[in-house]
Design a protein around this motif. Structure first.
Motif, short mmCIF file in Angstrom:
data_model
loop_
_atom_site.label_atom_id
_atom_site.label_comp_id
_atom_site.label_asym_id
_atom_site.label_seq_id
_atom_site.Cartn_x
_atom_site.Cartn_y
_atom_site.Cartn_z
N VAL A 44 14.93 25.07 -44.37
CA VAL A 44 15.88 24.15 -43.73
C VAL A 44 15.19 22.82 -43.40
N ILE A 45 13.98 22.89 -42.87
CA ILE A 45 13.25 21.66 -42.53
C ILE A 45 12.88 20.91 -43.80
N LEU B 203 14.53 20.87 -46.61
CA LEU B 203 15.76 20.25 -47.08
C LEU B 203 16.12 19.02 -46.22
N ALA B 204 15.97 19.15 -44.91
CA ALA B 204 16.26 18.02 -44.01
C ALA B 204 15.36 16.83 -44.33
N LEU B 205 14.10 17.08 -44.62
CA LEU B 205 13.18 15.99 -44.96
C LEU B 205 13.57 15.32 -46.26
N GLN B 206 14.04 16.11 -47.23
CA GLN B 206 14.48 15.52 -48.50
C GLN B 206 15.72 14.65 -48.30
N VAL B 207 16.64 15.11 -47.48
CA VAL B 207 17.86 14.34 -47.21
C VAL B 207 17.52 13.05 -46.47
N MET B 208 16.56 13.10 -45.54
CA MET B 208 16.17 11.91 -44.80
C MET B 208 15.57 10.86 -45.73
#
Length: 195
Positions: free
Chosen positions: A114-115, A117-122
């Motif tokens: 999850v983290i 993925l969140a970093l990729q989206v950011m």
């Protein structure tokens, strides 16, 4: 006494603004400089557009992290040395706190999908903000209507993107051209005034 209270309130406002900007900005110096412009020029109206552009140029060409450099100048511009210390403290505290927490839980963060993925989206959001910075800075240069600056901007862009010229060399070259242009303007003004 009232002057001290208002200064104290303004310093608190400066600290809070730099702290929140630093706490919720991901993607490096160019991102926070763009947000500083929105906060301090457009929202709080503490600076003029030209002043923020100058702060950005100095922060980029000075050693050290761009947000800290910009905070030093911004704080000093507002309240001297005390303002610089307050702005820098507001800027460096959030990353120190966040990185300290991440270092404690590094193994768990590294393996958490999850983290990741969140970093990729950011990253996508960061790219958009950096693009916004580029457009705003280019618009400011074009608005000067100085052919020298517009050509210099285009040439620096081509040199960096297509030929991989080191950014520091470009900054030093542009600084040299800017100083030469300033000297020529001063010379022409003196010549026009002289009988």
């Amino acid at each position: 006494m009232k002057r001290q209270e208002s200064t104290g309130k303004m310093l608190w406002k400066l600290f809070r603004a730099t702290f929140l900007l630093s706490a919720f900005t991901f993607g490096g110096g160019f991102v926070i400089v763009s947000l500083m412009k929105k906060k301090f020029v457009e929202e709080l109206q503490w600076l003029e557009e030209d002043e923020m552009l100058d702060i950005t140029a100095i922060a980029q060409s000075s050693p050290g992290p761009i947000p800290v450099n910009a905070s030093v100048i911004l704080g000093y511009r507002m309240y001297g040395v005390v303002g610089s210390l307050v702005a820098v403290l507001g800027t460096i505290l959030p990353p120190m706190i966040i990185l300290s927490l991440i270092s404690v839980f590094y193994a768990q963060f590294r393996s958490n999908r999850v983290i990741a993925l969140a970093l990729q989206v950011m990253r996508a959001g960061v790219a958009a903000v950096i693009f916004d910075v580029v457009i705003n800075l280019a618009r400011n240069v074009v608005s000067t209507r100085r052919k020298v600056y517009i050509i210099l901007m285009a040439a620096a862009f081509v040199a960096k993107v297509f030929f991989g010229v080191d950014a520091m060399l470009l900054i030093l070259f542009c600084l040299g051209v800017g100083l030469l242009d300033l000297a020529l303007q001063a010379y022409h003004r003196r010549k026009a005034v002289a009988p």
